[in-house]
Design a protein around this motif. Structure first.
Motif, PDB file in Angstrom:
ATOM      1  N   THR A   1      32.728  56.386  95.062  1.00  0.00           N
ATOM      2  CA  THR A   1      32.758  57.772  95.508  1.00  0.00           C
ATOM      3  C   THR A   1      31.619  58.551  94.859  1.00  0.00           C
ATOM      4  O   THR A   1      31.396  58.464  93.655  1.00  0.00           O
ATOM      5  N   ILE A   2      30.866  59.296  95.676  1.00  0.00           N
ATOM      6  CA  ILE A   2      29.822  60.185  95.161  1.00  0.00           C
ATOM      7  C   ILE A   2      30.249  61.609  95.473  1.00  0.00           C
ATOM      8  O   ILE A   2      30.464  61.957  96.640  1.00  0.00           O
ATOM      9  N   GLU A   3      30.391  62.426  94.454  1.00  0.00           N
ATOM     10  CA  GLU A   3      30.889  63.781  94.684  1.00  0.00           C
ATOM     11  C   GLU A   3      30.445  64.713  93.573  1.00  0.00           C
ATOM     12  O   GLU A   3      29.888  64.287  92.557  1.00  0.00           O
ATOM     13  N   TRP A   4      30.692  66.014  93.790  1.00  0.00           N
ATOM     14  CA  TRP A   4      30.452  67.019  92.768  1.00  0.00           C
ATOM     15  C   TRP A   4      31.644  67.090  91.821  1.00  0.00           C
ATOM     16  O   TRP A   4      32.794  67.035  92.251  1.00  0.00           O
ATOM     17  N   LYS A   5      31.338  67.215  90.536  1.00  0.00           N
ATOM     18  CA  LYS A   5      32.391  67.393  89.544  1.00  0.00           C
ATOM     19  C   LYS A   5      31.920  68.382  88.493  1.00  0.00           C
ATOM     20  O   LYS A   5      30.874  68.200  87.870  1.00  0.00           O
ATOM     21  N   PHE A   6      32.699  69.456  88.329  1.00  0.00           N
ATOM     22  CA  PHE A   6      32.463  70.445  87.276  1.00  0.00           C
ATOM     23  C   PHE A   6      33.569  70.271  86.234  1.00  0.00           C
ATOM     24  O   PHE A   6      34.718  70.609  86.488  1.00  0.00           O
ATOM     25  N   PRO A   7      33.257  69.723  85.061  1.00  0.00           N
ATOM     26  CA  PRO A   7      34.300  69.494  84.054  1.00  0.00           C
ATOM     27  C   PRO A   7      34.986  70.789  83.635  1.00  0.00           C
ATOM     28  O   PRO A   7      34.358  71.849  83.578  1.00  0.00           O
ATOM     29  N   HIS A   8      36.270  70.699  83.344  1.00  0.00           N
ATOM     30  CA  HIS A   8      37.003  71.853  82.831  1.00  0.00           C
ATOM     31  C   HIS A   8      36.614  72.128  81.379  1.00  0.00           C
ATOM     32  O   HIS A   8      36.194  71.225  80.663  1.00  0.00           O
ATOM     33  N   ASN A   9      36.750  73.371  80.978  1.00  0.00           N
ATOM     34  CA  ASN A   9      36.282  73.753  79.642  1.00  0.00           C
ATOM     35  C   ASN A   9      37.349  73.601  78.561  1.00  0.00           C
ATOM     36  O   ASN A   9      37.092  73.911  77.393  1.00  0.00           O
TER      37      ASN A   9
ATOM     38  N   PRO B   1      22.658  67.203  99.318  1.00  0.00           N
ATOM     39  CA  PRO B   1      23.699  66.245  98.934  1.00  0.00           C
ATOM     40  C   PRO B   1      24.980  66.953  98.484  1.00  0.00           C
ATOM     41  O   PRO B   1      24.942  67.836  97.637  1.00  0.00           O
ATOM     42  N   GLY B   2      26.092  66.572  99.089  1.00  0.00           N
ATOM     43  CA  GLY B   2      27.378  67.208  98.749  1.00  0.00           C
ATOM     44  C   GLY B   2      27.437  68.655  99.165  1.00  0.00           C
ATOM     45  O   GLY B   2      28.088  69.465  98.489  1.00  0.00           O
ATOM     46  N   TYR B   3      26.798  69.000 100.285  1.00  0.00           N
ATOM     47  CA  TYR B   3      26.620  70.401 100.680  1.00  0.00           C
ATOM     48  C   TYR B   3      27.936  71.176 100.771  1.00  0.00           C
ATOM     49  O   TYR B   3      28.088  72.236 100.144  1.00  0.00           O
ATOM     50  N   GLU B   4      28.880  70.683 101.562  1.00  0.00           N
ATOM     51  CA  GLU B   4      30.125  71.424 101.775  1.00  0.00           C
ATOM     52  C   GLU B   4      30.862  71.654 100.464  1.00  0.00           C
ATOM     53  O   GLU B   4      31.373  72.749 100.197  1.00  0.00           O
ATOM     54  N   GLN B   5      30.884  70.633  99.636  1.00  0.00           N
ATOM     55  CA  GLN B   5      31.594  70.732  98.366  1.00  0.00           C
ATOM     56  C   GLN B   5      30.912  71.716  97.419  1.00  0.00           C
ATOM     57  O   GLN B   5      31.576  72.539  96.772  1.00  0.00           O
ATOM     58  N   TYR B   6      29.577  71.664  97.382  1.00  0.00           N
ATOM     59  CA  TYR B   6      28.869  72.567  96.479  1.00  0.00           C
ATOM     60  C   TYR B   6      28.988  74.021  96.942  1.00  0.00           C
ATOM     61  O   TYR B   6      29.174  74.929  96.124  1.00  0.00           O
TER      62      TYR B   6
ATOM     63  N   THR C   1      26.342  86.634  94.984  1.00  0.00           N
ATOM     64  CA  THR C   1      26.169  87.038  96.379  1.00  0.00           C
ATOM     65  C   THR C   1      24.878  86.452  96.946  1.00  0.00           C
ATOM     66  O   THR C   1      24.846  85.935  98.073  1.00  0.00           O
ATOM     67  N   LYS C   2      23.813  86.511  96.151  1.00  0.00           N
ATOM     68  CA  LYS C   2      22.536  85.942  96.576  1.00  0.00           C
ATOM     69  C   LYS C   2      22.657  84.439  96.781  1.00  0.00           C
ATOM     70  O   LYS C   2      22.166  83.890  97.782  1.00  0.00           O
ATOM     71  N   ALA C   3      23.327  83.759  95.856  1.00  0.00           N
ATOM     72  CA  ALA C   3      23.494  82.310  95.957  1.00  0.00           C
ATOM     73  C   ALA C   3      24.327  81.936  97.178  1.00  0.00           C
ATOM     74  O   ALA C   3      23.999  80.994  97.913  1.00  0.00           O
ATOM     75  N   LEU C   4      25.389  82.680  97.410  1.00  0.00           N
ATOM     76  CA  LEU C   4      26.280  82.408  98.539  1.00  0.00           C
ATOM     77  C   LEU C   4      25.563  82.631  99.865  1.00  0.00           C
ATOM     78  O   LEU C   4      25.662  81.802 100.790  1.00  0.00           O
ATOM     79  N   ASN C   5      24.821  83.738  99.966  1.00  0.00           N
ATOM     80  CA  ASN C   5      24.065  84.004 101.195  1.00  0.00           C
ATOM     81  C   ASN C   5      22.994  82.947 101.432  1.00  0.00           C
ATOM     82  O   ASN C   5      22.754  82.524 102.571  1.00  0.00           O
ATOM     83  N   ALA C   6      22.345  82.499 100.337  1.00  0.00           N
ATOM     84  CA  ALA C   6      21.261  81.525 100.466  1.00  0.00           C
ATOM     85  C   ALA C   6      21.769  80.173 100.946  1.00  0.00           C
ATOM     86  O   ALA C   6      21.171  79.548 101.821  1.00  0.00           O
ATOM     87  N   ILE C   7      22.879  79.713 100.387  1.00  0.00           N
ATOM     88  CA  ILE C   7      23.348  78.374 100.739  1.00  0.00           C
ATOM     89  C   ILE C   7      23.995  78.352 102.125  1.00  0.00           C
ATOM     90  O   ILE C   7      24.138  77.285 102.732  1.00  0.00           O
ATOM     91  N   LYS C   8      24.363  79.521 102.639  1.00  0.00           N
ATOM     92  CA  LYS C   8      24.933  79.588 103.983  1.00  0.00           C
ATOM     93  C   LYS C   8      23.867  79.662 105.082  1.00  0.00           C
ATOM     94  O   LYS C   8      24.186  79.551 106.266  1.00  0.00           O
TER      95      LYS C   8
ATOM     96  N   GLY D   1      22.620  64.724  90.839  1.00  0.00           N
ATOM     97  CA  GLY D   1      22.434  66.162  90.989  1.00  0.00           C
ATOM     98  C   GLY D   1      23.031  66.892  89.809  1.00  0.00           C
ATOM     99  O   GLY D   1      23.978  66.419  89.173  1.00  0.00           O
ATOM    100  N   MET D   2      22.460  68.049  89.506  1.00  0.00           N
ATOM    101  CA  MET D   2      22.976  68.845  88.391  1.00  0.00           C
ATOM    102  C   MET D   2      22.893  70.329  88.730  1.00  0.00           C
ATOM    103  O   MET D   2      21.897  70.798  89.299  1.00  0.00           O
TER     104      MET D   2
END
Length: 348
Positions: free
Chosen positions: A2-10, A69-74, A98-105, A184-185
């Motif tokens: 499986t290749i996916e995005w993972k953001f570790p919990h803090n 890569p992993g667009y929908e998930q990211y 807001t800028k990031a959200l608008n850009a990736i959409k 990816g990072m």
């Protein structure tokens, strides 16, 4: 696998805000810092004992955003971050998200690929090591310039993220052991995976796309291969959501000429930017073309090549020879920082 995005919990620890000190350092000089840091790291990664010129390529692509890569998930991670922080009293954070959200959409996005050649590549991509791959992707504040030096990134490793609208970078390498690795990072912002259980699901704000077991790289990522296939040893950096604008190529060339004059002149470095190659044979032409923005480099080059330059040498306490080159030309308006002559000094 499986290749996916993972953001570790803090683990109920520190919450990462949007004003990352390592990233804010480069605010206002984003593309210049990127060019400088990348080229220096590539020079540091020269193969020991090799006389081959280090080559660094900068190339831009426009692709469908769905090819990230992993667009929908990211994209969903950015949305979760926005949903959480929009309820907080942080105007700057909401603005960035807001800028990031608008850009990736947007239907398309820009990718900058930076590749080096005649280097060592990044070692130990699948091991617990403080060199090579891990020094780039996981080690903060502890990297040292040993071994394959391209992996010894200090604060400069943040520079690519400042050039992305959504702080998204992919790395890929083919190293001297013929290992391939890609990952990816995201150096983003803390957010909860579950808004209704924010304390237990808060992330560190740094995420990885690859093998979720141990947040390790994988041997290849198809979307990167689609952009460019690597067959020689070296390292690639892909900046997704590249935001430097239309003049990015001129900015990179200016920075390369200003900071790597000696390396290019001595045939240690060659840089190709948008199909324009700056090397030992073209250096004089590019310096003349861009001299209104790079006066220092232009006149230092004159010091190197003009026959009337005077050269002085002196032993420096047995540690080497200091060499000072001075050019005096009353008919020219020389660099005022070296008033009255133009000077170039270095240790040999």
């Amino acid at each position: 696998m499986t290749i996916e995005w993972k953001f570790p919990h803090n683990g109920f620890g520190q919450v990462r805000g949007v004003s990352d000190a390592g990233i804010e350092t480069f605010t206002g000089t984003e593309i210049q810092s990127l060019a400088r840091e990348i080229c220096q790291n590539s020079l540091d990664a020269a193969v020991e004992g090799s006389n081959a010129t280090i080559k660094v390529d900068f190339e831009q692509y426009r692709i469908p955003s769905s090819d990230i890569p992993g667009y929908e998930q990211y994209a969903s991670k950015i949305q979760k971050a926005y949903d959480y922080w929009s309820k907080k009293n942080s105007e700057k954070t909401v603005k960035v998200l807001t800028k990031a959200l608008n850009a990736i959409k947007k239907p398309t996005t820009v990718v900058l690929r930076i590749s080096d050649f005649n280097t060592t590549g990044l070692s130990h991509p699948y091991e617990d090591s403080d060199e090579g791959w891990n020094a780039l992707t996981k080690l903060d504040g502890g990297a040292t310039k040993t071994g394959d030096k391209a992996g010894a990134f200090g604060i400069g490793k943040n520079a690519p993220f400042t050039n992305s609208d959504y702080r998204l970078v992919f790395y890929r390498t083919l190293n001297e052991d013929q290992e391939t690795a890609a990952q990816g990072m995201s150096r983003f912002i803390s957010f909860p995976e579950d808004l209704s259980n924010s304390m237990n699901t808060m992330t560190t704000g740094i995420g990885y796309y690859g093998n979720p077991e141990g947040n390790l790289p994988v041997d290849s990522i198809s979307e990167l291969e689609k952009l460019y296939q690597r067959s020689e040893i070296g390292t690639d950096v892909f900046v997704y959501g590249f935001n430097a604008g239309h003049e990015w190529n001129s900015d990179v060339i200016n920075e390369v000429l200003e900071n790597f004059l000696m390396s290019i002149h001595k045939n240690l470095l060659s840089v190709t930017v948008d199909n324009k190659t700056i090397d030992n044979s073209t250096l004089a032409r590019y310096l003349s073309t861009y001299n209104t923005k790079i006066k220092n480099a232009y006149w230092y080059y004159q010091v190197l090549v003009r026959p009337e330059t005077k050269v002085f040498k002196k032993d420096f306490h047995g540690m080497g020879t200091l060499k000072l080159s001075i050019l005096v030309d009353p008919s020219e308006k020389l660099n005022e920082k070296s008033n009255p002559p133009a000077m170039l000094g270095r240790m040999e």
